[in-house]
Design a protein around this motif. Structure first.
Motif, PDB file in Angstrom:
ATOM      1  N   VAL A 133       9.416 -26.858  71.885  1.00 64.43           N
ATOM      2  CA  VAL A 133       9.997 -28.200  71.837  1.00 64.43           C
ATOM      3  C   VAL A 133      11.510 -28.017  71.683  1.00 64.43           C
ATOM      4  O   VAL A 133      12.010 -27.750  70.593  1.00 64.43           O
ATOM      5  CB  VAL A 133       9.425 -29.031  70.674  1.00 64.43           C
ATOM      6  CG1 VAL A 133      10.088 -30.406  70.644  1.00 64.43           C
ATOM      7  CG2 VAL A 133       7.914 -29.159  70.801  1.00 64.43           C
ATOM      8  N   TYR A 187      15.193 -29.638  72.249  1.00 68.17           N
ATOM      9  CA  TYR A 187      15.941 -30.854  72.525  1.00 68.17           C
ATOM     10  C   TYR A 187      17.100 -30.602  73.474  1.00 68.17           C
ATOM     11  O   TYR A 187      17.500 -31.506  74.214  1.00 68.17           O
ATOM     12  CB  TYR A 187      16.413 -31.487  71.215  1.00 68.17           C
ATOM     13  CG  TYR A 187      15.258 -31.954  70.374  1.00 68.17           C
ATOM     14  CD1 TYR A 187      14.479 -33.038  70.772  1.00 68.17           C
ATOM     15  CD2 TYR A 187      14.908 -31.292  69.198  1.00 68.17           C
ATOM     16  CE1 TYR A 187      13.392 -33.455  70.010  1.00 68.17           C
ATOM     17  CE2 TYR A 187      13.818 -31.703  68.430  1.00 68.17           C
ATOM     18  CZ  TYR A 187      13.062 -32.781  68.845  1.00 68.17           C
ATOM     19  OH  TYR A 187      11.974 -33.184  68.109  1.00 68.17           O
ATOM     20  N   LEU A 246      15.437 -30.900  76.768  1.00 71.51           N
ATOM     21  CA  LEU A 246      15.188 -32.306  77.082  1.00 71.51           C
ATOM     22  C   LEU A 246      16.477 -33.011  77.506  1.00 71.51           C
ATOM     23  O   LEU A 246      16.483 -33.809  78.449  1.00 71.51           O
ATOM     24  CB  LEU A 246      14.569 -33.013  75.871  1.00 71.51           C
ATOM     25  CG  LEU A 246      13.165 -32.566  75.463  1.00 71.51           C
ATOM     26  CD1 LEU A 246      12.701 -33.336  74.220  1.00 71.51           C
ATOM     27  CD2 LEU A 246      12.168 -32.740  76.605  1.00 71.51           C
ATOM     28  N   PHE A 285      14.640 -38.804  71.097  1.00 63.83           N
ATOM     29  CA  PHE A 285      13.755 -38.644  72.240  1.00 63.83           C
ATOM     30  C   PHE A 285      12.378 -39.199  71.894  1.00 63.83           C
ATOM     31  O   PHE A 285      11.901 -39.041  70.758  1.00 63.83           O
ATOM     32  CB  PHE A 285      13.645 -37.170  72.645  1.00 63.83           C
ATOM     33  CG  PHE A 285      14.929 -36.589  73.175  1.00 63.83           C
ATOM     34  CD1 PHE A 285      15.187 -36.584  74.534  1.00 63.83           C
ATOM     35  CD2 PHE A 285      15.876 -36.067  72.307  1.00 63.83           C
ATOM     36  CE1 PHE A 285      16.375 -36.058  75.029  1.00 63.83           C
ATOM     37  CE2 PHE A 285      17.070 -35.540  72.786  1.00 63.83           C
ATOM     38  CZ  PHE A 285      17.322 -35.537  74.156  1.00 63.83           C
ATOM     39  N   GLY A 323       9.415 -37.219  75.875  1.00 58.51           N
ATOM     40  CA  GLY A 323      10.577 -36.369  76.071  1.00 58.51           C
ATOM     41  C   GLY A 323      11.749 -37.046  76.738  1.00 58.51           C
ATOM     42  O   GLY A 323      12.696 -36.377  77.177  1.00 58.51           O
ATOM     43  N   ARG A 324      11.725 -38.393  76.790  1.00 64.34           N
ATOM     44  CA  ARG A 324      12.827 -39.134  77.386  1.00 64.34           C
ATOM     45  C   ARG A 324      13.760 -39.645  76.306  1.00 64.34           C
ATOM     46  O   ARG A 324      13.331 -40.021  75.211  1.00 64.34           O
ATOM     47  CB  ARG A 324      12.311 -40.315  78.222  1.00 64.34           C
ATOM     48  CG  ARG A 324      11.450 -39.906  79.408  1.00 64.34           C
ATOM     49  CD  ARG A 324      12.170 -38.919  80.328  1.00 64.34           C
ATOM     50  NE  ARG A 324      13.448 -39.437  80.790  1.00 64.34           N
ATOM     51  CZ  ARG A 324      13.588 -40.211  81.878  1.00 64.34           C
ATOM     52  NH1 ARG A 324      12.531 -40.561  82.588  1.00 64.34           N
ATOM     53  NH2 ARG A 324      14.785 -40.615  82.248  1.00 64.34           N
TER      54      ARG A 324
END
Length: 258
Positions: free
Chosen positions: A64, A66, A69, A199, A203-204
């Motif tokens: 994960v 960021y 993302l 987010f 993931g947006r």
């Protein structure tokens, strides 16, 4: 008293010469044959019609991530703005000097850098700095490959994510590196604080002032890339390098004549 006058006049005369030299309109250290006036036509060439080619680098290997993302958010925006975008996956890239430059991941990175006309660097801030993963990617891109400079004259946008309050440490470091890599780093930049809150589950990036700044940065990068890519050779044509190349040529010619 009289015996000191010649010495005093001599000192005054030297002082006067130094002051006059400092105010002189001549250029005793300049090699005029290597000085070029700015070519307005070269600064305003016809615009290329192909899509701006943008490479995105990000500085994390976490599942994960960021920064990943945020990099994808920038990719979507840049594509929406008419760019062709490629992202480099840093997983598998060796540490600098750990492997030869022929390593497949190094070659991939260098080819993408050469292909690009602009870049986006996205790094987490860790211990008040960019991550080692981000720095390793930049370190693998050389300042020159023979006569080719993979980053010179290309545009650059910088972004960072942090887990705490807003910070600009990673951005400041990347801006210094962008100058060192002879890139045109755009004025705008993006710092996303407490990225874990920015987010959604897909993931947006959520609607926020942070997102608005990311849009600003992407718009500005595309504009600067379109504005400078066709004039890049003229923008990076330097007196010191023309002079150095001329000296090298003269030396080669001299050696051949011996």
């Amino acid at each position: 008293m009289t015996s000191r006058e010649p010495s005093s006049r001599k000192t005054a005369s030297r002082s006067s010469i130094r002051r006059g030299s400092a105010l002189s309109e001549t250029f005793p250290a300049l090699q005029e044959q290597h000085l070029r006036q700015t070519d307005l036509e070269a600064l305003r060439p016809a615009f290329s019609t192909h899509k701006p080619r943008i490479l995105i680098l990000y500085g994390s290997l976490r599942e994960v991530s960021y920064s990943r993302l945020l990099a994808h958010e920038a990719r979507r925006l840049l594509e929406r703005l008419g760019s062709e975008v490629r992202m480099f996956e840093p997983r598998g890239l060796p540490l600098p000097d750990e492997a030869p430059a022929s390593h497949p991941k190094v070659q991939e990175l260098r080819e993408l850098s050469q292909w690009s006309e602009g870049q986006v660097w996205v790094s987490p801030e860790r211990h008040g700095a960019m991550t080692g993963i981000m720095k390793a990617q930049i370190d693998w891109i050389p300042l020159s490959l023979g006569s080719i400079r993979p980053t010179q004259g290309k545009t650059l946008a910088i972004m960072e994510v942090s887990g705490g309050s807003q910070s600009f440490n990673a951005l400041n470091q990347m801006r210094v590196l962008g100058r060192w890599m002879r890139m045109i780093t755009i004025p705008n930049q993006s710092s996303v604080a407490k990225a874990y809150q920015e987010f959604d589950a897909d993931g947006r990036m959520k609607l926020s002032s942070y997102y608005d700044r990311v849009v600003d940065v992407c718009e500005e990068l595309v504009k600067f890339t379109l504005l400078t890519r066709d004039a890049s050779a003229h923008l990076t044509d330097r007196y010191s390098e023309r002079k150095e190349h001329a000296d090298e040529l003269e030396m080669r010619v001299h050696l051949k004549s011996i």
